[in-house]
Design a protein around this motif. Structure first.
Motif, short mmCIF file in Angstrom:
data_model
loop_
_atom_site.label_atom_id
_atom_site.label_comp_id
_atom_site.label_asym_id
_atom_site.label_seq_id
_atom_site.Cartn_x
_atom_site.Cartn_y
_atom_site.Cartn_z
N UNK A 1 11.81 -7.35 5.29
CA UNK A 1 10.55 -8.05 5.06
C UNK A 1 9.95 -7.79 3.69
N UNK A 2 10.10 -6.57 3.17
CA UNK A 2 9.46 -6.23 1.91
C UNK A 2 7.96 -6.13 2.06
N UNK A 3 7.26 -6.11 0.94
CA UNK A 3 5.80 -6.03 0.96
C UNK A 3 5.24 -6.70 -0.29
N UNK A 4 3.94 -6.95 -0.28
CA UNK A 4 3.30 -7.59 -1.42
C UNK A 4 3.83 -9.00 -1.65
N UNK A 5 3.94 -9.37 -2.91
CA UNK A 5 4.41 -10.71 -3.27
C UNK A 5 5.82 -10.97 -2.77
N UNK A 6 6.63 -9.92 -2.65
CA UNK A 6 8.01 -10.08 -2.21
C UNK A 6 8.12 -10.38 -0.72
N UNK A 7 7.05 -10.10 0.04
CA UNK A 7 7.06 -10.42 1.46
C UNK A 7 6.78 -11.90 1.69
N UNK A 8 6.05 -12.52 0.76
CA UNK A 8 5.63 -13.91 0.94
C UNK A 8 6.52 -14.92 0.22
N UNK A 9 7.33 -14.47 -0.73
CA UNK A 9 8.10 -15.39 -1.58
C UNK A 9 9.56 -14.96 -1.67
N UNK B 1 2.49 11.47 4.54
CA UNK B 1 1.90 12.69 5.11
C UNK B 1 0.92 12.36 6.23
N UNK B 2 0.51 13.40 6.96
CA UNK B 2 -0.32 13.21 8.15
C UNK B 2 -1.68 12.60 7.84
N UNK B 3 -2.21 12.86 6.65
CA UNK B 3 -3.51 12.30 6.28
C UNK B 3 -3.43 10.78 6.13
N UNK B 4 -2.36 10.33 5.49
CA UNK B 4 -2.15 8.89 5.31
C UNK B 4 -1.93 8.23 6.67
N UNK B 5 -1.14 8.86 7.53
CA UNK B 5 -0.85 8.29 8.83
C UNK B 5 -2.10 8.19 9.69
N UNK B 6 -2.97 9.20 9.62
CA UNK B 6 -4.21 9.18 10.40
C UNK B 6 -5.14 8.08 9.90
N UNK B 7 -5.25 7.98 8.56
CA UNK B 7 -6.10 6.93 7.98
C UNK B 7 -5.57 5.56 8.35
N UNK B 8 -4.26 5.40 8.30
CA UNK B 8 -3.64 4.11 8.64
C UNK B 8 -3.97 3.72 10.07
N UNK B 9 -3.82 4.65 11.00
CA UNK B 9 -4.08 4.36 12.41
C UNK B 9 -5.53 3.90 12.63
N UNK B 10 -6.46 4.59 11.99
CA UNK B 10 -7.88 4.23 12.11
C UNK B 10 -8.14 2.85 11.53
N UNK C 1 0.83 -1.20 0.00
CA UNK C 1 0.00 0.00 0.00
C UNK C 1 0.86 1.26 0.00
N UNK C 2 0.23 2.40 -0.06
CA UNK C 2 0.94 3.68 -0.18
C UNK C 2 1.85 3.93 1.01
N UNK C 3 1.46 3.48 2.19
CA UNK C 3 2.27 3.72 3.38
C UNK C 3 3.60 2.97 3.30
N UNK C 4 3.55 1.65 3.06
CA UNK C 4 4.80 0.87 3.05
C UNK C 4 5.65 1.21 1.82
N UNK C 5 5.02 1.56 0.72
CA UNK C 5 5.79 1.98 -0.46
C UNK C 5 6.58 3.25 -0.16
#
Length: 400
Positions: free
Chosen positions: A148-156, A89-98, A76-80
């Motif tokens: 750890x990576x993310x997406x397919x790279x986190x699992x394989x 930005x603060x909007x993404x961080x607030x949405x993530x927390x919720x 997602x946008x946060x881990x990317x």
């Protein structure tokens, strides 16, 4: 009322928007959509059964652990942003927390909470849930995104390039380990040290591994990946006819926080092969080919990679010597060249004994050596691959 609140929060997922396609969350959404309707209570039983069935089919069979897994592996946008070294930005961080709170509520759901309003006194299946801290796990992964990576790279850990030039996970990766490989320690250590330099963010070279077939060149590369996977290493195998797609692959991997080996197995070219020029451009460091998180490891049974014919040494090419030199010098464009020599009799027998011991085969040394030599003679030579095949044959005979 509580279930409806969860449904609305599930619908509102934005940072984790892609998780809505997860089978468990999809079934949960369908169930919670119908649940308030009095006329559909009977239908809810079937939807609940579908939800539990999807939970049972997850890797853990546990609702809480499944939510934790898909949350931590999500692309997602946060881990990317974190992977690129950018603070969201603060909007993404607030949405993530919720949304992490929402996912925690879902992870804690129980059979009783989901079915308390159903008009059914009969048996309904239960499932394990809870016992996870979604936010703690997610932030730990994000803070260590380079491992750890993310997406397919986190699992394989192992990937290949498909016919559409897309990077696809290998469903059943080679499980070879360094501990299972015998001899050639000095050669393998060079590969290990170079790969560790890549993982540490230090300059790392492209490597060419040459030598006789069956000496363990490919196995070495894959074993190194299995050994260093937890440090953030992945491997992508690419065929010779796909070399022209390397610049595109490098562009795709450039912003990825992990480190990658582009692996070309059994590399060889014919003269005037377009793939020759594609690889040459990458190794020479063209503008599109430079990458700090990718190295190229190639294996070949040929010292000079080019399948040169005697007819290539003749003709009217005024600069014939320069042409031939260009063809045979591709191997010199790799920063490191490692040769896996054909094993001596002593090395071959040492490998045999080591593998036989690991397999629990009890046999007098003289008998084992005699059978091993006969096996090699019948197949025209000695190699680590033949040693493995010989011991596998002994294991099969032992179990019959």
């Amino acid at each position: 009322m509580m279930m409806q609140n969860i449904k609305l929060r599930l619908d509102a997922l934005t940072v984790f928007y892609e998780l809505k396609t997860d089978p468990v969350l999809t079934s949960l959404s369908h169930y919670l959509t119908v649940l308030p309707e009095e006329s559909a209570k009977t239908h809810c039983i079937a939807l609940y059964a579908k939800l539990v069935n999807d939970i049972y089919h997850t890797e853990s069979g546990h609702l809480g652990k499944h939510i934790e897994s898909i949350c931590c592996d999500a692309e997602n946008i946060y881990v990317k942003s974190i992977g690129k070294g950018i603070v969201p930005n603060e909007h993404i961080q607030k949405a993530l927390s919720y949304e992490l709170e929402t996912l925690q509520q879902i992870a804690n759901l129980t059979k009783d909470a989901l079915t308390k309003d159903l008009p059914w006194d009969g048996y309904l299946p239960t499932f394990p849930s809870g016992n996870v801290d979604i936010a703690k796990s997610f932030y730990h992964r994000a803070q260590n995104i380079g491992k750890y990576g993310y997406g397919a790279y986190a699992k394989n850990r192992m990937f290949y390039i498909d016919e559409s030039n897309c990077i696809v996970p290998v469903k059943h990766p080679d499980a070879t380990t360094l501990s299972s490989l015998v001899d050639y320690e000095a050669e393998r250590q060079i590969v290990i040290d170079n790969t560790k330099a890549l993982l540490a963010g230090k300059p790392a070279a492209n490597i060419l591994l040459t030598g006789d077939a069956g000496t363990g060149k490919s196995s070495t590369v894959k074993a190194v990946v299995n050994e260093l996977y937890s440090e953030g290493l992945r491997i992508i195998e690419i065929r010779k006819d796909q070399l022209c797609s390397i610049p595109k692959i490098l562009d795709e991997l450039a912003s990825n926080p992990l480190k990658f080996i582009l692996f070309i197995d059994d590399l060889s070219f014919l003269k005037d092969d377009d793939n020759f020029n594609a690889l040459k451009a990458v190794l020479e460091g063209s503008v599109s080919a430079k990458s700090k998180n990718v190295v190229i490891y190639a294996t070949s049974n040929r010292r000079h990679i080019i399948k040169e014919k005697f007819s290539d040494r003749e003709g009217d090419d005024v600069h014939r010597n320069e042409t031939l030199q260009e063809l045979i010098s591709l191997s010199e464009r790799f920063g490191i060249h490692i040769t896996f020599g054909k094993p001596t009799k002593q090395t071959y027998l040492h490998i045999i004994k080591h593998l036989a011991t690991d397999a629990g085969i009890v046999m007098e040394d003289k008998e084992l050596e005699l059978l091993a030599e006969r096996f090699a003679l019948a197949r025209g030579g000695r190699s680590a691959r033949l040693a493995r095949q010989f011991v596998d044959g002994l294991i099969s005979a032992k179990t019959e």
